[in-house]
Write an enzyme that holds these catalytic residues in place. Structure first.
Site, mmCIF file in Angstrom:
data_model
loop_
_atom_site.group_PDB
_atom_site.id
_atom_site.type_symbol
_atom_site.label_atom_id
_atom_site.label_comp_id
_atom_site.label_asym_id
_atom_site.label_seq_id
_atom_site.Cartn_x
_atom_site.Cartn_y
_atom_site.Cartn_z
ATOM 1 N N TYR A 46 0.854 -1.193 0.000
ATOM 2 C CA TYR A 46 0.000 0.000 0.000
ATOM 3 C C TYR A 46 0.886 1.239 0.000
ATOM 4 O O TYR A 46 2.010 1.232 0.516
ATOM 5 C CB TYR A 46 -0.946 -0.013 1.214
ATOM 6 C CG TYR A 46 -1.860 1.179 1.254
ATOM 7 C CD1 TYR A 46 -2.600 1.535 0.122
ATOM 8 C CD2 TYR A 46 -1.985 1.958 2.399
ATOM 9 C CE1 TYR A 46 -3.414 2.644 0.135
ATOM 10 C CE2 TYR A 46 -2.806 3.068 2.416
ATOM 11 C CZ TYR A 46 -3.516 3.413 1.274
ATOM 12 O OH TYR A 46 -4.310 4.513 1.282
ATOM 13 N N TYR A 94 -3.202 5.389 8.958
ATOM 14 C CA TYR A 94 -2.702 4.032 8.685
ATOM 15 C C TYR A 94 -1.530 3.803 9.636
ATOM 16 O O TYR A 94 -0.372 3.917 9.269
ATOM 17 C CB TYR A 94 -2.271 3.946 7.225
ATOM 18 C CG TYR A 94 -2.047 2.542 6.697
ATOM 19 C CD1 TYR A 94 -3.122 1.732 6.345
ATOM 20 C CD2 TYR A 94 -0.766 2.031 6.524
ATOM 21 C CE1 TYR A 94 -2.926 0.460 5.834
ATOM 22 C CE2 TYR A 94 -0.557 0.767 6.009
ATOM 23 C CZ TYR A 94 -1.643 -0.013 5.670
ATOM 24 O OH TYR A 94 -1.440 -1.272 5.157
HETATM 25 P P1 NAD Z 1 -8.730 -9.265 3.692
HETATM 26 O O1 NAD Z 1 -9.453 -9.191 4.981
HETATM 27 O O2 NAD Z 1 -9.443 -9.879 2.542
HETATM 28 O O3 NAD Z 1 -7.348 -10.054 3.822
HETATM 29 C C1 NAD Z 1 -6.504 -10.025 4.923
HETATM 30 C C2 NAD Z 1 -6.355 -11.463 5.359
HETATM 31 O O4 NAD Z 1 -5.264 -11.585 6.275
HETATM 32 C C3 NAD Z 1 -7.592 -12.005 6.077
HETATM 33 O O5 NAD Z 1 -8.071 -13.160 5.400
HETATM 34 C C4 NAD Z 1 -7.057 -12.383 7.448
HETATM 35 O O6 NAD Z 1 -7.710 -13.523 7.973
HETATM 36 C C5 NAD Z 1 -5.599 -12.656 7.118
HETATM 37 N N1 NAD Z 1 -4.689 -12.669 8.261
HETATM 38 C C6 NAD Z 1 -4.541 -11.744 9.244
HETATM 39 N N2 NAD Z 1 -3.584 -12.142 10.095
HETATM 40 C C7 NAD Z 1 -3.115 -13.328 9.642
HETATM 41 C C8 NAD Z 1 -2.139 -14.243 10.091
HETATM 42 N N3 NAD Z 1 -1.418 -14.028 11.207
HETATM 43 N N4 NAD Z 1 -1.925 -15.380 9.378
HETATM 44 C C9 NAD Z 1 -2.643 -15.635 8.257
HETATM 45 N N5 NAD Z 1 -3.586 -14.810 7.783
HETATM 46 C C10 NAD Z 1 -3.814 -13.672 8.477
HETATM 47 O O7 NAD Z 1 -8.272 -7.789 3.382
HETATM 48 P P2 NAD Z 1 -7.457 -7.127 2.196
HETATM 49 O O8 NAD Z 1 -7.584 -5.659 2.469
HETATM 50 O O9 NAD Z 1 -7.859 -7.648 0.876
HETATM 51 O O10 NAD Z 1 -5.948 -7.516 2.519
HETATM 52 C C11 NAD Z 1 -5.127 -8.312 1.677
HETATM 53 C C12 NAD Z 1 -3.806 -7.606 1.462
HETATM 54 O O11 NAD Z 1 -4.040 -6.438 0.685
HETATM 55 C C13 NAD Z 1 -3.122 -7.143 2.744
HETATM 56 O O12 NAD Z 1 -1.723 -7.303 2.626
HETATM 57 C C14 NAD Z 1 -3.459 -5.663 2.772
HETATM 58 O O13 NAD Z 1 -2.557 -4.899 3.535
HETATM 59 C C15 NAD Z 1 -3.354 -5.370 1.297
HETATM 60 N N6 NAD Z 1 -3.936 -4.093 0.873
HETATM 61 C C16 NAD Z 1 -5.200 -3.784 1.178
HETATM 62 C C17 NAD Z 1 -5.720 -2.559 0.798
HETATM 63 C C18 NAD Z 1 -7.144 -2.199 1.142
HETATM 64 O O14 NAD Z 1 -7.472 -1.000 1.098
HETATM 65 N N7 NAD Z 1 -8.006 -3.158 1.455
HETATM 66 C C19 NAD Z 1 -4.928 -1.651 0.068
HETATM 67 C C20 NAD Z 1 -3.626 -1.997 -0.261
HETATM 68 C C21 NAD Z 1 -3.128 -3.227 0.161
#
Ligand code: NAD
Length: 299
Positions: free
Chosen positions: A178, A188
């Site tokens: 991000y 954040y």
């Molecule tokens: P999401 O909730 O779909 O995915 C996050 C996942 O991480 C969840 O399934 C959760 O159960 C899992 N998780 C948390 N701790 C964990 C652990 N210790 N072991 C295994 N799994 C674990 O949400 P998302 O936003 O799609 O996130 C996916 C990725 O995208 C992350 O790296 C997030 O930082 C990144 N991201 C998200 C955004 C946003 O705005 N949503 C923007 C940029 C990057």
């Protein structure tokens, strides 16, 4: 026509627990490209995920027909490398106690036992966790900061260290980053910006190391905001999506599927020349240097 063809490839997608996040969108794109998919799901949400899947509550439909089918779901807690790292309160937690294997090493061992070695072509790291994400960095505790970096950044190093030996030639890892890694994003917090900066830096170093060791490519996607379950923990995600919609170079919100398709591309032979890259998929928000709306947008 230049199709993304992942026929015969197997992907392991770490961080899937519902159909709202980037992980699910990446699964959808990989399935559309012909890959078979194993997922790693965090034990606290494993039951609700498997029940939702069984009861048909998740969006498994593929454009043009067909459905997403998962080859196998593994419990995975990416904060732990081996059982020796798991504290007693977690080991005896009711959501963990009946699971036999969920650390990164144990999941690698299960993949090896289930499919032989080598058995993997694609590793997706789509997970993050920062217990103090709502606290400004300046107010973050040492343990909160280290927990964010451990679960959200070191987990990629460990995943590659342990899954890399399982990969076939031409393999690829992709993770999700991000903009907070490189610019200030108020709200954040909790060390999550530090974790994403580590993730991007590690992407470069690991691209070199994994490239030399296994011929494996390592890239990360810096994605725009999405109102996923994890992002809701930030507390301001809807405002962030709106802000991007108003101010990105393309004045619209990016979709999860746009990120999923880029992930599939990066893991495909079409991207054989790309490694160590942080690729922004955010409608061009990252190139902006000033707020575009309400008054400064082009006529
Ligand atoms: P999401 O909730 O779909 O995915 C996050 C996942 O991480 C969840 O399934 C959760 O159960 C899992 N998780 C948390 N701790 C964990 C652990 N210790 N072991 C295994 N799994 C674990 O949400 P998302 O936003 O799609 O996130 C996916 C990725 O995208 C992350 O790296 C997030 O930082 C990144 N991201 C998200 C955004 C946003 O705005 N949503 C923007 C940029 C990057």
């Amino acid at each position: 026509m230049l199709p993304i063809d992942l026929t015969g490839k197997r992907a392991f997608v770490a961080g899937v627990a519902d159909d709202k996040g980037y992980g699910w969108a990446i699964v959808r794109a990989l399935v559309r490209a012909g890959a078979s998919i194993c997922v790693g799901t965090w034990p606290p949400v494993l039951r609700i995920f498997t029940k939702s899947l069984e009861r048909g509550k998740l969006d498994v439909a593929l454009p043009g027909g067909g459905e997403i089918g998962l080859e196998k779901i593994y419990p995975l807690d990416a904060a732990f490398d081996t059982q020796a790292d798991v504290p007693e309160d977690v080991r005896t937690d009711k959501r963990y106690v009946e699971l036999t294997a969920y650390t990164i090493q144990e999941v690698a061992d299960r993949l090896r036992a289930d499919f032989g070695e080598p058995c993997l072509d694609i590793i997706v790291h789509s997970l993050a966790n920062g217990p103090e994400v709502q606290r400004a960095l300046i107010d973050t505790s040492r343990s909160g900061y280290l927990a964010a970096v451990s679960a959200s950044a070191y987990s990629m190093v460990s995943l590659l260290q342990r899954f890399g030996p399982l990969t076939r030639p031409g393999g690829a890892l992709v993770s999700l980053s991000y903009l907070a890694a490189e610019r200030v994003i108020p709200g954040y917090g909790g060390g999550m910006s530090s974790a994403k900066a580590a993730l991007e830096s590690d992407t470069r170093t690991l691209a070199f190391e994994a490239g030399r060791r296994w011929g494996l490519r390592v890239n990360t996607i810096s994605a725009g905001p999405l109102a996923s379950r994890a992002a809701k923990a930030i507390g301001t995600i809807d405002k962030m999506v709106d802000y991007y919609r108003l101010n990105a170079a393309l004045p619209e919100a990016n979709t999860a599927d746009e990120v999923g398709i880029v992930a599939a591309f990066l893991c495909s032979p079409l991207a054989s020349g790309i490694t160590g890259e942080t690729l922004h998929v955010d409608k061009g928000y990252h190139v902006m240097g000033m707020q575009a709306e309400p008054r400064l947008a082009p006529e």
